[in-house]
Write an enzyme that holds these catalytic residues in place. Structure first.
Site, PDB file in Angstrom:
ATOM      1  N   CYS A   1       0.833  -1.204   0.000  1.00 12.79           N
ATOM      2  CA  CYS A   1       0.000   0.000   0.000  1.00 12.79           C
ATOM      3  C   CYS A   1       0.868   1.255   0.000  1.00 12.79           C
ATOM      4  CB  CYS A   1      -0.929  -0.030   1.203  1.00 12.79           C
ATOM      5  SG  CYS A   1      -1.869  -1.554   1.246  1.00 12.79           S
TER       6      CYS A   1
ATOM      7  N   TYR B   1      21.600  -7.393  -3.357  1.00  9.72           N
ATOM      8  CA  TYR B   1      20.775  -6.367  -2.713  1.00  9.72           C
ATOM      9  C   TYR B   1      19.285  -6.577  -3.024  1.00  9.72           C
ATOM     10  CZ  TYR B   1      25.437  -4.441  -2.315  1.00  9.72           C
ATOM     11  OH  TYR B   1      26.771  -4.295  -2.044  1.00  9.72           O
TER      12      TYR B   1
HETATM   13  N1  LLP Z   1      32.845  -2.840   0.817  1.00 12.51           N
HETATM   14  C1  LLP Z   1      32.186  -1.897   1.525  1.00 12.51           C
HETATM   15  C2  LLP Z   1      32.841  -1.267   2.669  1.00 12.51           C
HETATM   16  C3  LLP Z   1      30.865  -1.548   1.151  1.00 12.51           C
HETATM   17  O1  LLP Z   1      30.220  -0.608   1.827  1.00 12.51           O
HETATM   18  C4  LLP Z   1      30.257  -2.186   0.031  1.00 12.51           C
HETATM   19  C5  LLP Z   1      28.902  -1.831  -0.381  1.00 12.51           C
HETATM   20  C6  LLP Z   1      30.996  -3.167  -0.654  1.00 12.51           C
HETATM   21  C7  LLP Z   1      32.283  -3.464  -0.245  1.00 12.51           C
HETATM   22  C8  LLP Z   1      30.425  -3.926  -1.827  1.00 12.51           C
HETATM   23  O2  LLP Z   1      30.118  -3.091  -2.901  1.00 12.51           O
HETATM   24  P1  LLP Z   1      29.640  -3.728  -4.300  1.00 12.51           P
HETATM   25  O3  LLP Z   1      30.785  -4.540  -4.829  1.00 12.51           O
HETATM   26  O4  LLP Z   1      28.457  -4.569  -4.016  1.00 12.51           O
HETATM   27  O5  LLP Z   1      29.320  -2.546  -5.140  1.00 12.51           O
HETATM   28  N2  LLP Z   1      22.017  -1.410  -1.840  1.00 12.51           N
HETATM   29  C9  LLP Z   1      22.730  -0.766  -2.936  1.00 12.51           C
HETATM   30  C10 LLP Z   1      24.226  -1.004  -2.869  1.00 12.51           C
HETATM   31  C11 LLP Z   1      24.839  -0.559  -1.551  1.00 12.51           C
HETATM   32  C12 LLP Z   1      26.318  -0.848  -1.444  1.00 12.51           C
HETATM   33  C13 LLP Z   1      26.810  -0.591  -0.073  1.00 12.51           C
HETATM   34  N3  LLP Z   1      28.197  -0.910   0.159  1.00 12.51           N
HETATM   35  C14 LLP Z   1      22.123  -1.242  -4.252  1.00 12.51           C
HETATM   36  O6  LLP Z   1      21.194  -2.043  -4.232  1.00 12.51           O
HETATM   37  O7  LLP Z   1      22.519  -0.780  -5.306  1.00 12.51           O
END
Ligand code: LLP
Length: 419
Positions: A344, A373
């Protein structure tokens, strides 16, 4: 013949490796997250190969998808884990992680979480504030321990990505400003129980290109050059994946090449850490859903499905794009349709103005590139149970998280009801 991994159409519908998604929907019900083990392994190996010249240690960012079976799969590939909470640490340990291969990041580590991580003897604390360092120093000294610590540097670079997932800018909440990091290095005697050893960077997620990372590396290498105690450089994650058919992000090989070229000269002195999340998981997962109703509103077709922002928050939170594929054989496109959930809230729109075939209640759809995610950001809003999860391997499909029950939704309150 090369074995097909991941999701593709065959004559009788959309498959994940050798398993038809419509059969999984019938067997396990929907909404259902389906993951391809082959894609996860393929991405792990490609990323390792792209950075191989740096001999990196890989720490999977558990926040992308924390399912125990997926953590175990990655551990078996050789991954360590990047955790950002006591809960993620507990999950990594439950999946059989070697605590020495765990790094702990995050701006708000509590005393309880630091205590848990010290007791587990994790490999690295990636620290983000002087208050955290003082707290960890006191806890470590009381426990007679000397944990290894890296300073997360805020390099003051703004990468080209969605503002919600930029973490490297000077106005963000992440890491130490350069001048504070340098002054901490000079006064490290304040923290006799902390074994200073590295610099940590993570400037954002879904980075459009390596340019901002290269600028951040200049800042980090300048700090490292001044202090021989610093022998580890953690580059964080952020490696991009394509979501739209038209997306033209660099491949992992193209993203890695200039970074490898820049850091090669430091190999004798530095050990490199990487923290990939999205790159390993996003393309490995789809959220399978069933059409509940179709209606025409102001000339627009609205397809109501049995999942929504409570199970895949990315469209509502970041205006993110996820491809929508019919489970039946790809049909000629019909009129543009919005795919919406049951929640909703007007923001509960999973996809806008997509060319989909005419759909009827009971037909299945898959929201693609939902492995990262997706489930990890799912909630029980509107007292909805979260999706079940299935892993497809060479041997077939197996449940890796059964669907929750209403009783489980209420259990923590029910035990308090008549207390
Ligand atoms: N290392 C640290 C300290 C982080 O904060 C993150 C992600 C990663 C590694 C991994 O990043 P990646 O390789 O996944 O880009 N919820 C959002 C993404 C948030 C990412 C937060 N930090 C989305 O759905 O796009």
């Amino acid at each position: 013949m090369k074995r097909l991994v991941g999701f593709q159409y065959r004559a009788d519908g959309l498959y994940c490796e050798g398993v038809r998604l419509a059969d999984l929907a019938a067997r396990y019900g929907t909404p259902l997250y389906v993951y391809s083990a082959g894609v996860i392994r393929d991405r792990y190996r490609r990323l390792s190969a792209a950075f191989a010249a740096l001999r990196p240690r890989l720490y999977y960012a558990v926040k992308a998808n924390a399912n125990l079976s997926l953590l175990k799969l990655l551990k078996d590939e050789g991954a360590g884990f990047d955790v950002v909470s006591g809960g993620e640490l507990a999950r990594a340990l439950a999946a059989g992680a070697d605590p020495a291969r765990v790094v702990f990041a995050g701006v708000g580590k509590t005393e309880a979480e630091l205590t848990e991580a010290l007791a587990a003897r994790i490999g690295w604390f990636n620290a983000e504030s002087a208050d955290e360092l003082a707290r960890l120093n006191a806890l470590a000294s009381a426990a007679g321990r000397r944990p290894r610590v890296a300073l997360r540097l805020n390099p003051d670079v703004e990468p080209d990505t969605h503002p919600h997932v930029r973490t490297g800018g000077g106005r963000s909440k992440f890491g130490f400003p350069l001048d504070e990091a340098l002054s901490l290095l000079r006064s490290w005697d304040r923290f006799p129980a902390l074994d200073l050893g590295g610099v940590h960077l993570h400037i954002g997620s879904q980075l459009a290109d390596p340019a901002a990372t290269l600028r951040a590396l200049d800042v980090a290498l300048d700090v490292i050059a001044r202090d021989p105690r610093l022998t580890v450089l953690d580059l964080g994650g952020g490696f991009p994946v394509p979501y739209r058919e038209s997306d033209a992000y660099p491949s992992i090989e193209a993203f890695a090449a200039p970074i490898v070229a820049k850091l090669g000269a430091w190999l004798g002195r530095l050990t490199f850490h990487l923290e990939p999340g999205r790159y390993l998981m996003a393309e490995a997962g789809a959220l399978v859903t069933t059409v509940q109703a179709v209606k025409i509103m102001a000339g627009r077709r609205v397809v109501v499905v049995d999942t929504g922002l409570h199970h895949l928050l990315r469209p509502a939170l970041y205006n993110a794009y996820h491809r929508v594929l019919p489970l039946a054989r790809a049909a000629p496109a019909g009129v543009p349709a919005d795919v919406v959930g049951p929640i909703c809230e007007s923001s509960d729109v999973l996809a806008r103005e997509r060319r989909l075939p005419e759909l009827r209640p009971g037909e299945g759809l898959a929201l693609m590139e939902a492995g990262a995610y997706g489930f990890s950001m799912a909630s029980q809003y509107n007292a909805q149970v979260r999706p079940a999860e299935v892993l497809v391997t060479g041997e077939g499909a197996r449940l890796i998280r059964r669907r929750e029950t209403y009783a489980e939704l209420m259990a923590p309150e029910r035990e308090c009801l008549d207390a």
